[in-house]
Each structure stands twice: as structure tokens, then as C-alpha cells.
Write a protein that holds these residues in place. Structure first.
Motif, PDB file in Angstrom:
ATOM      1  N   THR A  63      69.676  17.447  31.343  1.00  0.00           N
ATOM      2  CA  THR A  63      70.300  16.696  31.819  1.00  0.00           C
ATOM      3  C   THR A  63      70.623  16.654  33.222  1.00  0.00           C
ATOM      4  N   GLU A  64      71.658  18.617  32.907  1.00  0.00           N
ATOM      5  CA  GLU A  64      71.388  18.173  35.112  1.00  0.00           C
ATOM      6  C   GLU A  64      69.921  18.300  35.699  1.00  0.00           C
ATOM      7  N   ALA A  65      68.635  17.907  35.311  1.00  0.00           N
ATOM      8  CA  ALA A  65      68.088  17.692  35.881  1.00  0.00           C
ATOM      9  C   ALA A  65      67.786  16.550  36.096  1.00  0.00           C
ATOM     10  N   GLY A  66      68.359  14.995  35.254  1.00  0.00           N
ATOM     11  CA  GLY A  66      69.063  14.273  35.376  1.00  0.00           C
ATOM     12  C   GLY A  66      69.640  14.014  36.750  1.00  0.00           C
ATOM     13  N   LEU A  67      70.817  15.449  36.733  1.00  0.00           N
ATOM     14  CA  LEU A  67      71.833  15.193  37.922  1.00  0.00           C
ATOM     15  C   LEU A  67      71.111  14.883  38.804  1.00  0.00           C
TER      16      LEU A  67
END
Length: 120
Positions: A63-67
Motif C-alpha cells: 500500500t505504501e508503494a501505491g501511495l
């Protein structure tokens, strides 16, 4: 099982807004993972809780990569965002952050229940 209901609800929320496209602001390449199932801590085994912990950490990392992808898309856009683009960006960002918080909080609650059911 509490965990699968939480995971399914978050999956629907994240996937429902995870690939937003607003005019020139292209957020379509920013993918977000499905929320992991979290076992019921009061009945789970130590192995199940450990596996869930790994799945939660992976979910948060993805999810942090998506952000980060969202930030890159915003930077690549260049200029100021229109109100519509800002709403799309903020909505996607907020949904992803809310999902991370809900998964982490849900897992932490189940860890407390696991510890209460398995003292010592």
C-alpha cells in the motif's frame, strides 16, 4: 471469522477507488493490494497469527508503494491540479491510508485477543 469480513470490506473500498483517472492526472497505474484476512485471535494458533502478521506487513508495504505511485503521478502531472483531480487524488490517498490503519488496528486487536487467550 472476523478477519475475512474486515478484509472483504476493505478490499471493496480500496479496489473501488484504487484506480482513479482524472483528466491528465493518470492514477490508473497505481495499484493497491487486497486486505489480508486476519484470524480471530481468541481461537487462532501461534502460526496463524505469525502468518497474519507477515501478511499485514506485506499489505502495508504494498500500500505504501501505491501511495508512492500516487505521489509520482502527481509530480509527473506537473501543474496545479483541478478541483476534480485533487478530489480524485485525495480520495484515493485517504482510502488507502484508511485501509492500512484499519488492517493494522484489526490485527493489533486480534493479537491482544490471542495473548488474552494464551497467557504466558
Amino acid at each position: 471469522m472476523k478477519g475475512s469480513m474486515l478484509g472483504g470490506a476493505l478490499l471493496a473500498v480500496v479496489l473501488g477507488t484504487g484506480q482513479v483517472q482524472a483528466q491528465e492526472l493518470d492514477l490508473s497505474k497505481c495499484a493497491f493490494p487486497a486486505a489480508p484476512a486476519i484470524p480471530d485471535g481468541s481461537t487462532a494458533t501461534e502460526e496463524q497469527m505469525a502468518d497474519a502478521g507477515g501478511a499485514v506487513r506485506a499489505f502495508i508495504g504494498e500500500t505504501e508503494a501505491g501511495l508512492a505511485c500516487l505521489e509520482s503521478a502527481r509530480t509527473a502531472h506537473g501543474g496545479e491540479l483541478t478541483e476534480e483531480q485533487q478530489k480524485a487524488f485525495n480520495g484515493t490517498w485517504d482510502t488507502a491510508v484508511d485501509a492500512m490503519n484499519a488492517v493494522a488496528n484489526g490485527y493489533n486487536q486480534e493479537v491482544r485477543e490471542y495473548k488474552a487467550a494464551n497467557p504466558g
